[in-house]
Design an enzyme around this catalytic site. Sequence first.
Site, PDB file in Angstrom:
ATOM      1  N   LYS A  66       4.065   7.598   1.196  1.00  0.00           N
ATOM      2  CA  LYS A  66       4.210   7.123   2.577  1.00  0.00           C
ATOM      3  C   LYS A  66       5.598   7.412   3.169  1.00  0.00           C
ATOM      4  CE  LYS A  66       0.723   3.512   2.938  1.00  0.00           C
ATOM      5  NZ  LYS A  66       0.428   2.137   3.329  1.00  0.00           N
ATOM      6  N   ASP A 102      -0.608   0.630   9.781  1.00  0.00           N
ATOM      7  CA  ASP A 102      -0.729  -0.588   8.955  1.00  0.00           C
ATOM      8  C   ASP A 102      -0.298  -1.840   9.740  1.00  0.00           C
ATOM      9  OD1 ASP A 102      -1.681   0.622   6.628  1.00  0.00           O
ATOM     10  OD2 ASP A 102       0.330   0.994   5.842  1.00  0.00           O
TER      11      ASP A 102
HETATM   12  P1  NAP Z   1       5.130  -0.957  -2.095  1.00  0.00           P
HETATM   13  O1  NAP Z   1       5.833  -0.220  -1.000  1.00  0.00           O
HETATM   14  O2  NAP Z   1       5.074  -0.390  -3.458  1.00  0.00           O
HETATM   15  O3  NAP Z   1       5.805  -2.422  -2.174  1.00  0.00           O
HETATM   16  C1  NAP Z   1       5.374  -3.346  -3.118  1.00  0.00           C
HETATM   17  C2  NAP Z   1       6.084  -4.677  -2.894  1.00  0.00           C
HETATM   18  O4  NAP Z   1       5.525  -5.615  -3.794  1.00  0.00           O
HETATM   19  C3  NAP Z   1       7.587  -4.626  -3.175  1.00  0.00           C
HETATM   20  O5  NAP Z   1       8.229  -5.545  -2.345  1.00  0.00           O
HETATM   21  C4  NAP Z   1       7.647  -5.062  -4.645  1.00  0.00           C
HETATM   22  O6  NAP Z   1       8.865  -5.695  -4.978  1.00  0.00           O
HETATM   23  C5  NAP Z   1       6.546  -6.097  -4.671  1.00  0.00           C
HETATM   24  N1  NAP Z   1       5.993  -6.236  -6.002  1.00  0.00           N
HETATM   25  C6  NAP Z   1       5.300  -5.307  -6.710  1.00  0.00           C
HETATM   26  N2  NAP Z   1       4.940  -5.800  -7.912  1.00  0.00           N
HETATM   27  C7  NAP Z   1       5.429  -7.049  -7.965  1.00  0.00           C
HETATM   28  C8  NAP Z   1       5.400  -8.076  -8.962  1.00  0.00           C
HETATM   29  N3  NAP Z   1       4.784  -7.898 -10.140  1.00  0.00           N
HETATM   30  N4  NAP Z   1       6.016  -9.248  -8.692  1.00  0.00           N
HETATM   31  C9  NAP Z   1       6.635  -9.449  -7.496  1.00  0.00           C
HETATM   32  N5  NAP Z   1       6.703  -8.529  -6.520  1.00  0.00           N
HETATM   33  C10 NAP Z   1       6.103  -7.344  -6.755  1.00  0.00           C
HETATM   34  O7  NAP Z   1       3.616  -1.246  -1.695  1.00  0.00           O
HETATM   35  P2  NAP Z   1       3.023  -1.487  -0.208  1.00  0.00           P
HETATM   36  O8  NAP Z   1       2.563  -0.206   0.362  1.00  0.00           O
HETATM   37  O9  NAP Z   1       3.989  -2.311   0.572  1.00  0.00           O
HETATM   38  O10 NAP Z   1       1.727  -2.338  -0.556  1.00  0.00           O
HETATM   39  C11 NAP Z   1       1.817  -3.704  -0.939  1.00  0.00           C
HETATM   40  C12 NAP Z   1       0.448  -4.322  -0.854  1.00  0.00           C
HETATM   41  O11 NAP Z   1       0.070  -4.388   0.525  1.00  0.00           O
HETATM   42  C13 NAP Z   1      -0.638  -3.468  -1.522  1.00  0.00           C
HETATM   43  O12 NAP Z   1      -0.835  -3.879  -2.818  1.00  0.00           O
HETATM   44  C14 NAP Z   1      -1.870  -3.703  -0.663  1.00  0.00           C
HETATM   45  O13 NAP Z   1      -2.678  -4.672  -1.252  1.00  0.00           O
HETATM   46  C15 NAP Z   1      -1.321  -4.256   0.636  1.00  0.00           C
HETATM   47  N6  NAP Z   1      -1.659  -3.366   1.746  1.00  0.00           N
HETATM   48  C16 NAP Z   1      -2.766  -3.670   2.455  1.00  0.00           C
HETATM   49  C17 NAP Z   1      -3.137  -2.866   3.512  1.00  0.00           C
HETATM   50  C18 NAP Z   1      -4.363  -3.218   4.292  1.00  0.00           C
HETATM   51  O14 NAP Z   1      -4.771  -2.410   5.115  1.00  0.00           O
HETATM   52  N7  NAP Z   1      -4.964  -4.373   4.092  1.00  0.00           N
HETATM   53  C19 NAP Z   1      -2.377  -1.739   3.859  1.00  0.00           C
HETATM   54  C20 NAP Z   1      -1.240  -1.444   3.106  1.00  0.00           C
HETATM   55  C21 NAP Z   1      -0.899  -2.258   2.036  1.00  0.00           C
HETATM   56  P3  NAP Z   1      10.126  -4.864  -5.530  1.00  0.00           P
HETATM   57  O15 NAP Z   1      10.895  -4.440  -4.325  1.00  0.00           O
HETATM   58  O16 NAP Z   1      10.837  -5.852  -6.377  1.00  0.00           O
HETATM   59  O17 NAP Z   1       9.571  -3.707  -6.320  1.00  0.00           O
END
Ligand code: NAP
Length: 284
Positions: A66, A102
Amino acid sequence: MKICYLIGYPVGHSMSALMHNAAFKELGLDFSYEIFSVKSEDLAWFVASRLHEPDFMGANVTMPHKVSIIRHLDEISPEVSRIGAVNTIVNEGGHLKGYNTDGIGAMRTLKEDYGNLDGATVALIGAGGAARAIGYYLSKYVEKVIVLNRTPSTAVDLAKMLSAFPECKANIRALPLQRKNLVKVLGEAHLLINATPLGMIPNVSESPVDCDLLRPGLFVFDSIYNPIKTRLLKEAEEAGAETLSGLKMFVYQGIASFKLWTGLEAPEELMYHVVEKKLEDEKI
Ligand code: NAP
């Protein structure tokens, strides 16, 4: 035939392909949505070859591309220049433009299901791509956003970034994602948003918040859509809080991408129902 891609790694089975192919069929469009697992080291090659073919209409971009996709595009939308992440590409006559739908999807569902965001205090858990997109739009409306993240420096960076935008109306703070901080923040928050993968399939027993911190009067939005009802949402419901799953956010970001690619209004109900049915059928 015009082609759309989903580019990520790994992408596995995707609800996006199901949703968009159903929509193309419903409108009688000779379009196809295909999934491509593209490793980071192959991204430049993929863009140079597949995304410059005349039949390429657009793409969705998912993890881990992304952010890194941006340097391969000809132009980005003003929102992407703020959020720093692309989830949608449109081929405008050989010119590749990046968008982010998003945050649009999240705001549409929050406006419908939470209501008026003016004056709200929001606990935003996570500081990755989804949190950045949601935080950007939220900060234009709400009174206060507290970003809680596992890596505290990333939360601080996000809070600083959002606060610096002239369109930011909110007071933004950052805290480490720790119980003692959640106790305090959830005591004053109106809205809790989970923008981490905690609770997402296959790790359905995880939750970012201890259940004793959930209470009536709190509105809990989990951006995860698989499963539709995460552990966080189940426990929030049991505690008397209002809840909202990420399903509508997912469908609404897809609807916004569909409009960017085709210029047409998407068959919204059909898109929602095909995804909901698939998730219900797969329920664990
Ligand atoms: P990302 O950029 O990889 O960010 C992940 C976030 O989650 C970071 O802040 C990370 O913290 C935190 N995290 C990951 N594993 C963790 C753990 N075990 N304990 C605590 N914090 C943790 O991913 P993203 O694109 O933002 O996506 C995050 C979630 O949003 C996805 O899993 C998805 O379910 C959801 N999402 C939904 C939609 C929708 O259309 N509904 C669209 C996009 C995303 P750190 O900074 O410490 O690594």
